[in-house]
Write a protein that holds these residues in place. Structure first.
Motif, PDB file in Angstrom:
ATOM      1  N   GLU A  11      -5.430   2.236  -7.819  1.00 18.76           N
ATOM      2  CA  GLU A  11      -5.615   3.232  -6.775  1.00 18.76           C
ATOM      3  C   GLU A  11      -7.043   3.137  -6.235  1.00 18.76           C
ATOM      4  O   GLU A  11      -8.003   2.997  -7.003  1.00 18.76           O
ATOM      5  N   PHE A  12      -7.151   3.198  -4.901  1.00 16.09           N
ATOM      6  CA  PHE A  12      -8.447   3.054  -4.238  1.00 16.09           C
ATOM      7  C   PHE A  12      -8.614   4.163  -3.208  1.00 16.09           C
ATOM      8  O   PHE A  12      -7.630   4.745  -2.716  1.00 16.09           O
ATOM      9  N   LYS A  13      -9.865   4.432  -2.879  1.00 11.90           N
ATOM     10  CA  LYS A  13     -10.142   5.347  -1.775  1.00 11.90           C
ATOM     11  C   LYS A  13      -9.688   4.713  -0.470  1.00 11.90           C
ATOM     12  O   LYS A  13      -9.780   3.503  -0.288  1.00 11.90           O
ATOM     13  N   GLN A  14      -9.189   5.551   0.451  1.00  7.75           N
ATOM     14  CA  GLN A  14      -8.745   5.034   1.745  1.00  7.75           C
ATOM     15  C   GLN A  14      -9.921   4.451   2.535  1.00  7.75           C
ATOM     16  O   GLN A  14      -9.764   3.452   3.241  1.00  7.75           O
ATOM     17  N   GLU A  54      -1.585  11.067  -2.886  1.00 10.90           N
ATOM     18  CA  GLU A  54      -2.625  10.167  -2.370  1.00 10.90           C
ATOM     19  C   GLU A  54      -3.217  10.720  -1.077  1.00 10.90           C
ATOM     20  O   GLU A  54      -4.438  10.647  -0.855  1.00 10.90           O
ATOM     21  N   VAL A  82       0.870  -1.173   0.000  1.00 15.17           N
ATOM     22  CA  VAL A  82       0.000   0.000   0.000  1.00 15.17           C
ATOM     23  C   VAL A  82       0.906   1.222   0.000  1.00 15.17           C
ATOM     24  O   VAL A  82       1.770   1.368   0.866  1.00 15.17           O
ATOM     25  N   SER A 142     -12.119   2.180  -7.229  1.00 18.77           N
ATOM     26  CA  SER A 142     -12.638   3.530  -6.956  1.00 18.77           C
ATOM     27  C   SER A 142     -12.914   4.285  -8.243  1.00 18.77           C
ATOM     28  O   SER A 142     -12.340   3.987  -9.286  1.00 18.77           O
ATOM     29  N   LEU A 167     -10.597   0.652   2.039  1.00 23.61           N
ATOM     30  CA  LEU A 167      -9.384   0.117   1.425  1.00 23.61           C
ATOM     31  C   LEU A 167      -9.248  -1.392   1.682  1.00 23.61           C
ATOM     32  O   LEU A 167      -8.806  -2.132   0.791  1.00 23.61           O
ATOM     33  N   THR A 169      -6.732   8.875  -1.141  1.00 22.14           N
ATOM     34  CA  THR A 169      -6.610   7.566  -1.791  1.00 22.14           C
ATOM     35  C   THR A 169      -5.311   6.889  -1.359  1.00 22.14           C
ATOM     36  O   THR A 169      -4.500   7.456  -0.622  1.00 22.14           O
TER      37      THR A 169
END
Length: 441
Positions: free
Chosen positions: A420-423, A401, A395, A441, A426, A406
């Motif tokens: 990439e993803f939203k926190q 970010e 991560v 995301s 996660l 993210t």
């Protein structure tokens, strides 16, 4: 101006460097992974047969081992780490084996009052002997005991469960030897016959055999002296003195082993030197470790608990040297030597370390095993650490970010990919990335 060290100064430095005690070895982190994996495997195997953990002290009264192992055994005579407690004068010993301590605990806590017990213990034991391959002054044993069971079925169960363990570990070069020691009166008659026989061949006995002749003549049968082998081979056999009940018990064990498809060799010279051992005795042997070939020894000892002051209680057990077992396992398997880790958190930039710290905790709350990078360093060096950690994913949290709320997730094993993803959410996203579920995301 500095001056070079003299040879005497250099030697003095080497002499003062702290070292472990000879024969007592460190287990370093990479080796520790193999130890952990072995112990997990053993605990799961034991649980599948209903065995439960018992833990006894490393330190016990010396008298326990004198009574439980025997005054004239090599362990008591030569190998125990014993000392007198300066505070109260008690004679104490670091345990050289587990069985006596478990028998003491059985008596002290009346363990078999309500029901028989299947128990095991795992940990260090201590013997002051010359270190050798797979056997050290501090080494580790797995000890398994079935307390309160009298029939041949439990004897066979212990042997069959060991056969299963070797299969699960992939060990093929392991053979089983068994014998029946009979009961005390039968062994006494055999003992007298042995003394008479050896006295008639006294000129062939070495000094060790002469010393054991009247105290422990069974041990003479274990001699490795080649000049005595022919004479020892002609000694009276215990099987000639067995009564009907002992024979029936032994036949019952063999029938169950046959039913389970466990092959065995009957070895009439496989004995134990102490009076409380009786009926079934067995050893698992391999040629893969050179001359130190026994990896597991066991047998029935219905008389021990009574010898130690308890009520007569049937019992049987076995012990495995774990250093030897691990060596055998690693010879036939190539297990991963990286930690069982899910996520390595990489972070760089102003303010990212605080968020990375809490993000790692959130991932642990979700059930992931997580290492948070510590000690600074650029992305390149951190990613190198992440790859070497054995983690499934990294991560990545940088300033971009952090500002966007993210985190980048890079898959480190198999097909490499990064998303990439939203926190928020996660953990679910990582699970989906690894197992094919979840939303990007």
């Amino acid at each position: 101006m500095s001056h070079p060290e003299s040879p005497e100064q250099s030697k003095a430095k080497k002499q003062t460097r702290l070292q472990s005690v000879k024969g007592m070895n460190d287990v370093l982190p990479v080796e520790g992974i193999h130890w952990e994996n072995l112990e997990v495997m053993l605990r799961e195997w034991l649980t599948s047969y209903g065995y439960r953990l018992i833990k006894t002290p490393v330190l016990e009264p010396t008298s326990l081992f004198r009574r439980g192992i025997g005054e004239v055994t090599d362990i008591v005579e030569k190998e125990m780490f014993s000392f007198v407690d300066r505070l109260n004068g008690d004679e104490l010993t670091l345990r050289p084996e587990f069985t006596a301590g478990i028998a003491r605990a059985t008596i002290q806590h009346n363990l078999t009052y309500a029901a028989p017990q299947r128990v095991y213990s795992m940990g260090p034991v201590f013997r002051h002997e010359r270190p050798q391959r797979g056997r050290y002054r501090q080494f580790h044993q797995l000890d398994v005991e079935a307390l309160g069971f009298a029939g041949p079925d439990i004897d066979a169960e212990l042997i069959v469960m060991l056969s299963r363990l070797w299969r699960e570990m992939g060990l093929e070069d392991v053979r089983l030897e068994i014998n029946c020691l009979g009961e005390a009166p039968e062994r006494l008659a055999h003992r007298q016959a042995l003394i008479t026989y050896f006295e008639a061949h006294a000129e062939l006995l070495d000094e060790d055999a002469k010393r054991r002749l009247h105290s422990n003549p069974l041990r003479i049968l274990d001699t490795k002296n080649p000049t005595m082998q022919d004479m020892v081979n002609g000694a009276p056999r215990l099987s000639e003195f067995l009564g009907a009940e002992s024979i029936a018990h032994y036949q019952g064990v063999k029938r169950l082993l046959d039913d389970a498809g466990v092959r065995y060799i009957e070895n009439p010279r496989l004995v134990r030197g102490l009076d409380y051992y009786n009926l079934t005795v067995f050893e698992w042997i391999t040629d893969a470790l050179g001359t130190q070939g026994t990896i597991c020894g066991g047998g029935r000892y219905d008389g021990l608990i009574e010898v130690l002051g308890g009520k007569p209680t049937p019992a049987i057990g076995f012990a495995i040297g774990l250093e030897r077992l691990l060596e055998l396992y690693l010879e036939v398997n190539q297990p991963d030597d990286t930690a069982d880790l899910d996520v390595y958190v990489v972070h760089q930039g102003e303010g990212t370390s605080r968020r990375a710290f809490t993000l790692a905790e959130e991932l642990r709350d979700a059930g992931f095993a997580v290492v948070l990078h510590a000690g600074g360093g650029g992305f390149k060096s951190q990613m190198k650490r992440a790859d070497g950690s054995g983690a499934a994913v990294a991560v990545i949290l940088g300033e971009n970010e952090l500002n966007a709320g993210t985190a980048a997730v890079k898959v480190l094993r198999g097909e490499s990919k990064q998303e990439e993803f939203k926190q928020e959410g996660l953990a679910e996203a990582i699970f989906g990335l690894l197992y094919g579920e979840g939303e990007e995301s």
